[in-house]
Enzyme design. Structure first.
Site, PDB file in Angstrom:
ATOM      1  N   SER A 146       0.849  -1.187   0.000  1.00 30.35           N
ATOM      2  CA  SER A 146       0.000   0.000   0.000  1.00 30.35           C
ATOM      3  C   SER A 146       0.885   1.237   0.000  1.00 30.35           C
ATOM      4  O   SER A 146       2.050   1.192   0.448  1.00 30.35           O
ATOM      5  CB  SER A 146      -0.884   0.013   1.252  1.00 30.35           C
ATOM      6  OG  SER A 146      -1.541   1.263   1.408  1.00 30.35           O
ATOM      7  N   TYR A 163      -2.799  -0.208  10.619  1.00 33.11           N
ATOM      8  CA  TYR A 163      -2.701  -0.667   9.237  1.00 33.11           C
ATOM      9  C   TYR A 163      -1.411  -0.203   8.563  1.00 33.11           C
ATOM     10  O   TYR A 163      -0.700  -1.021   7.958  1.00 33.11           O
ATOM     11  CB  TYR A 163      -3.927  -0.210   8.449  1.00 33.11           C
ATOM     12  CG  TYR A 163      -3.939  -0.653   7.007  1.00 33.11           C
ATOM     13  CD1 TYR A 163      -4.341  -1.944   6.656  1.00 33.11           C
ATOM     14  CD2 TYR A 163      -3.540   0.208   5.982  1.00 33.11           C
ATOM     15  CE1 TYR A 163      -4.344  -2.361   5.326  1.00 33.11           C
ATOM     16  CE2 TYR A 163      -3.543  -0.200   4.658  1.00 33.11           C
ATOM     17  CZ  TYR A 163      -3.945  -1.477   4.341  1.00 33.11           C
ATOM     18  OH  TYR A 163      -3.935  -1.875   3.029  1.00 33.11           O
TER      19      TYR A 163
END
Length: 254
Positions: A146, A163
């Protein structure tokens, strides 16, 4: 994809039931590749075969809970028994929870680390073993990372929880494993795919805060993955970072 580049090879895709994983599984199968999809909802993976049109490819499912390390071990053992060595591994499974760290439960924090970092590490280890022990002439590992694994934007309401931390772990893991592959003299590439926001079910936890922001879709990310897989044998694309951009008309309006 070239009709002969990976034809008749075996690929494993985690998180293959929906979204990016499902799109990639179908793309690979339509290129003549035998795909094994791992996910809890195996029936959704089986349904993907309706989108496979000839060329010798097929999608097989194996029910696997990425939060359960025993499940993962059994899945890769089953793949080894039924298909032997694999040539492509796409580590796509992940989880996202919108919250402040200070308000996150122990269970949520553990799940984020367990699935995004720990389970991915196990899949990479077991997948690389299948490639190495199967003595494949070439292999390619794709890891869905990501943008948040490289930089964390300054936003009004930072509901990222841990995250980004799990994805930063993946960034380090990819760099370490790439060095191991080189040390072991294996013809295996490793590409980290780093998308920004992708309009899939994964983003539902943020739906009220990101509704007006530009987003990629699963096809965009699959295109990036296929590009990396299509590179010549001597070319390794280590990272692909992609993000949706706003589009304006000639008058400068959105």
């Amino acid at each position: 994809m070239s009709s002969t580049l990976w034809k008749s090879k075996v690929a494993v895709v985690t998180g293959a039931s929906v979204g990016i994983g499902a799109e990639v599984a179908v793309r690979l199968a339509n290129a003549g590749i035998t795909v094994v999809g791992l996910a809890r909802r195996a029936e959704l993976i089986d349904d993907l075969n309706k989108k496979v049109h000839g060329n010798g490819g097929q999608i097989h499912s194996y029910r696997c809970d990425m939060a359960n390390e025993e499940n993962i071990g059994k899945a890769f053992a089953w793949i080894g028994e039924h298909f032997g060595g694999i040539s492509i591994l796409v580590c796509n499974a992940g989880v996202l929870k919108a919250n402040f760290i200070v308000e996150s439960s122990n269970a949520d924090l553990k799940q984020l680390y367990d699935i995004n970092a720990y389970a991915t590490t196990i899949c990479l280890r077991e997948g690389l073993k299948l490639m190495r022990n199967g003595k494949v002439d070439k292999g390619h590992i794709i890891v869905l990372n990501s943008i948040l694994g490289h930089r964390i934007p300054d936003v009004a309401v930072p509901l990222f929880s841990v995250y980004p931390a799990t994805k930063h772990a993946i960034t380090g893991l990819c760099q370490t494993l790439r060095q191991e592959i080189h040390f072991l003299k294996l013809n295996i590439k490793l590409t980290s795919i780093n998308p920004g926001m992708v309009d899939t079910d994964f983003l539902n936890v943020y739906s009220h805060t990101v509704a007006d922001l530009p987003k990629l879709n699963a096809v965009d990310v699959a295109d990036a993955i296929m590009y990396a897989l299509e590179t010549p044998n001597h070319v390794q694309v280590e990272d692909i970072t992609l993000q949706a951009m706003r589009r304006y008309d000639t008058a400068g309006n959105l």
